[in-house]
Design a protein around this motif. Structure first.
Motif, mmCIF file in Angstrom:
data_model
loop_
_atom_site.group_PDB
_atom_site.id
_atom_site.type_symbol
_atom_site.label_atom_id
_atom_site.label_comp_id
_atom_site.label_asym_id
_atom_site.label_seq_id
_atom_site.Cartn_x
_atom_site.Cartn_y
_atom_site.Cartn_z
ATOM 1 N N UNK A 1 -8.923 1.404 1.909
ATOM 2 C CA UNK A 1 -8.692 -0.102 2.200
ATOM 3 C C UNK A 1 -9.027 -0.473 3.702
ATOM 4 N N UNK B 1 -5.652 -0.944 -8.102
ATOM 5 C CA UNK B 1 -6.447 0.097 -8.592
ATOM 6 C C UNK B 1 -5.193 0.457 -9.876
ATOM 7 N N UNK C 1 -14.396 -0.470 -4.850
ATOM 8 C CA UNK C 1 -13.338 -1.395 -4.788
ATOM 9 C C UNK C 1 -13.434 -2.454 -3.581
ATOM 10 N N UNK D 1 -0.675 2.944 -10.549
ATOM 11 C CA UNK D 1 -1.112 1.455 -9.967
ATOM 12 C C UNK D 1 -1.018 1.797 -8.339
ATOM 13 N N UNK D 2 -2.278 1.617 -7.735
ATOM 14 C CA UNK D 2 -2.190 1.598 -6.102
ATOM 15 C C UNK D 2 -2.830 0.481 -5.646
ATOM 16 N N UNK D 3 -2.206 0.127 -4.748
ATOM 17 C CA UNK D 3 -2.736 -1.166 -3.938
ATOM 18 C C UNK D 3 -4.122 -0.625 -3.165
ATOM 19 N N UNK D 4 -5.177 -1.665 -3.234
ATOM 20 C CA UNK D 4 -6.631 -1.293 -2.887
ATOM 21 C C UNK D 4 -7.242 -2.332 -2.546
ATOM 22 N N UNK D 5 -7.577 -2.725 -1.156
ATOM 23 C CA UNK D 5 -8.248 -3.714 -0.786
ATOM 24 C C UNK D 5 -7.561 -4.936 -1.076
ATOM 25 N N UNK D 6 -6.183 -5.234 -0.961
ATOM 26 C CA UNK D 6 -5.689 -6.252 -1.307
ATOM 27 C C UNK D 6 -5.510 -6.537 -2.965
ATOM 28 N N UNK D 7 -6.099 -5.624 -3.514
ATOM 29 C CA UNK D 7 -5.843 -5.989 -5.193
ATOM 30 C C UNK D 7 -5.236 -4.644 -5.617
ATOM 31 N N UNK E 1 -13.941 6.089 -9.744
ATOM 32 C CA UNK E 1 -12.641 5.271 -8.970
ATOM 33 C C UNK E 1 -12.315 5.841 -7.825
ATOM 34 N N UNK E 2 -12.550 7.193 -7.655
ATOM 35 C CA UNK E 2 -12.225 7.751 -6.334
ATOM 36 C C UNK E 2 -13.294 7.966 -5.248
ATOM 37 N N UNK F 1 0.861 -1.185 -0.190
ATOM 38 C CA UNK F 1 -0.125 -0.110 -0.060
ATOM 39 C C UNK F 1 0.893 1.146 -0.071
#
Lengths: 277, 277
Positions: A263, B16, B68, B8-14, B62-63, A254
């Motif tokens: 998140x 974005x 997500x 690319x950003x980490x989001x909820x384990x996945x 998206x924001x 993150x």
């Protein structure tokens, strides 16, 4: 005290409002966001304070942190204060990290900041009083959290006033500002050259010297682009050296964005709700 | 086809991501957001298309829609396309509701829009092909939703191509554009004066003439400031006259904002997940 309603939107069965008022603390008009869950129609609800980071207004977290749904479910209110005084009369600096949008949650003692940059007093005293007098929130059930500069604010405020805040957490806080370029510059500008005056505004120092009577929750992204400035290792060391109850979580992958904050928002809201309800 | 990663950003384990590519459909560069849940590391996942409304880019939902977390939990991807072609060579209008940011999900046949405004083809054909070829998403498990102009797009696309979209929903869709100032002006500009050409782009007409083979979910805010333009009553009448399986929900107090969208996002993501997984 008069309050002007700038907007109110239905959100998760409650109301997301934006309000403006004259602040005695800052000598300016101030704007804040407040989400009130449906529960507030039937009595006073606990209230979580969310302090935002550099460059933010009241609006960023209100629109991007996705806190309202969890607060609605838990039955707690959440307030989004601005991060500095605003207006033409207010001193500023061309850097993004000093002046407007960068109040650092201190009461400035130095010119040109002294007249308006009193965000500590505003957030800790004036705004809770206004919100408590105006809305159905319970000032005896307050928690505080925040992101980055706001995480710094949340931790320093909670450790200074544990009687006022029954719960505290932070997202990627500026954890050791007296030893960081996110801190030395601003504390010098607002509080002067005497480093003794800075100590009340450094979470690592406060953690070492006093800690917090309850548990503390901190989340930090492992791929945060500002790790060098945030210094999580200093605060984690101070926490664990003190045997401070709580959790310091390093979340792999993150970064510093609201994608990170969003998140883990559910965890933080539930953390506060468990301690406030 | 080459794809440029903008972020690319980490989001909820996945993850974005935001990506840019050259579009043959529009003859321009196009930017889109894609959230891939952790599940996508282990195989192809279903994919939900989220079409945005007037003035939006790929970024708004998206924001601000908080999709997500629910998509991560359900194990589905979500794509946020732009709402029009962009660039200096692209025709525009000074009104917010025509030209850039207002593609209306049609293939324009009229000048000056014809060369680039081919958002129907882009969203239905080109982008799914690109996303399916590049990422671990399952093109045989696609759902579609959207807000306002994007709800219009989602419904018209799903009813035209029920073979491609196994689930459909909408937030406050422009439901009867051939009878609304959000529609007549744009359909005239993009498709010409002949109202017969408009019929393929009106959800109320398509619902009356064909319907959708599965259930349809529509949420509409009861305090939406644009109710007169959206015309939910026309679509609800067509749905129920047809005995179309599904739900048209009038949500009291909610307006047209993302606070409304976010409030019901969990329901919509779960709606699609139940039909796609």
């Amino acid at each position: 005290m008069s309050l002007e309603t700038l907007s109110e939107n239905r959100s998760f069965g409650g109301t997301q409002g934006v309000y403006r008022h004259r602040s005695e603390a800052t000598g300016t008009d101030m704007t804040f966001g407040l989400f009130l869950p449906e529960h507030a129609q039937h009595g006073r609800v606990p209230v979580l304070w969310y302090l935002s980071g550099l460059t933010c207004t009241h609006e960023n977290a209100m629109t991007k942190a996705a806190a309202q749904g969890w607060c609605a479910e838990a039955g707690i209110a959440i307030v989004f204060p601005d991060t500095s005084p605003r207006g033409e009369d207010v001193a500023d600096d061309e850097a993004y990290d000093l002046g407007k949008g960068a109040g650092f949650y201190v009461n400035a003692t130095q010119d040109p900041w002294k007249p308006h940059f009193r965000m500590w007093h505003y957030v800790v005293h004036e705004l809770p009083e206004l919100v408590g007098d105006t809305f159905a929130v319970d000032r005896d059930a307050m928690g505080i959290t925040g992101h980055s500069m706001g995480g710094h604010g949340a931790l320093t405020i909670a450790m200074t006033h544990p009687d006022r805040y029954r719960s505290v957490s932070a997202f990627a806080p500026i954890a050791n500002p007296t030893e960081s370029d996110w801190g030395r510059k601003q504390l010098t500008a607002y509080l002067g050259e005497d480093r003794d005056a800075w100590r009340a505004h450094d979470s690592t120092i406060l953690m070492t010297e006093r800690g917090y009577p309850g548990e503390v929750l901190i989340d930090q992204g492992g791929s945060d682009q500002f790790l060098d400035l945030l210094k999580p290792e200093a605060l984690a060391h101070a926490m664990m050296a003190r045997r401070q109850p709580g959790q310091f979580r390093m979340q792999p992958g993150y970064d510093h964005s609201y994608f990170f904050v969003q998140s883990f928002m559910a965890d933080h809201v539930l953390w506060h709700a468990e301690r406030l309800i």
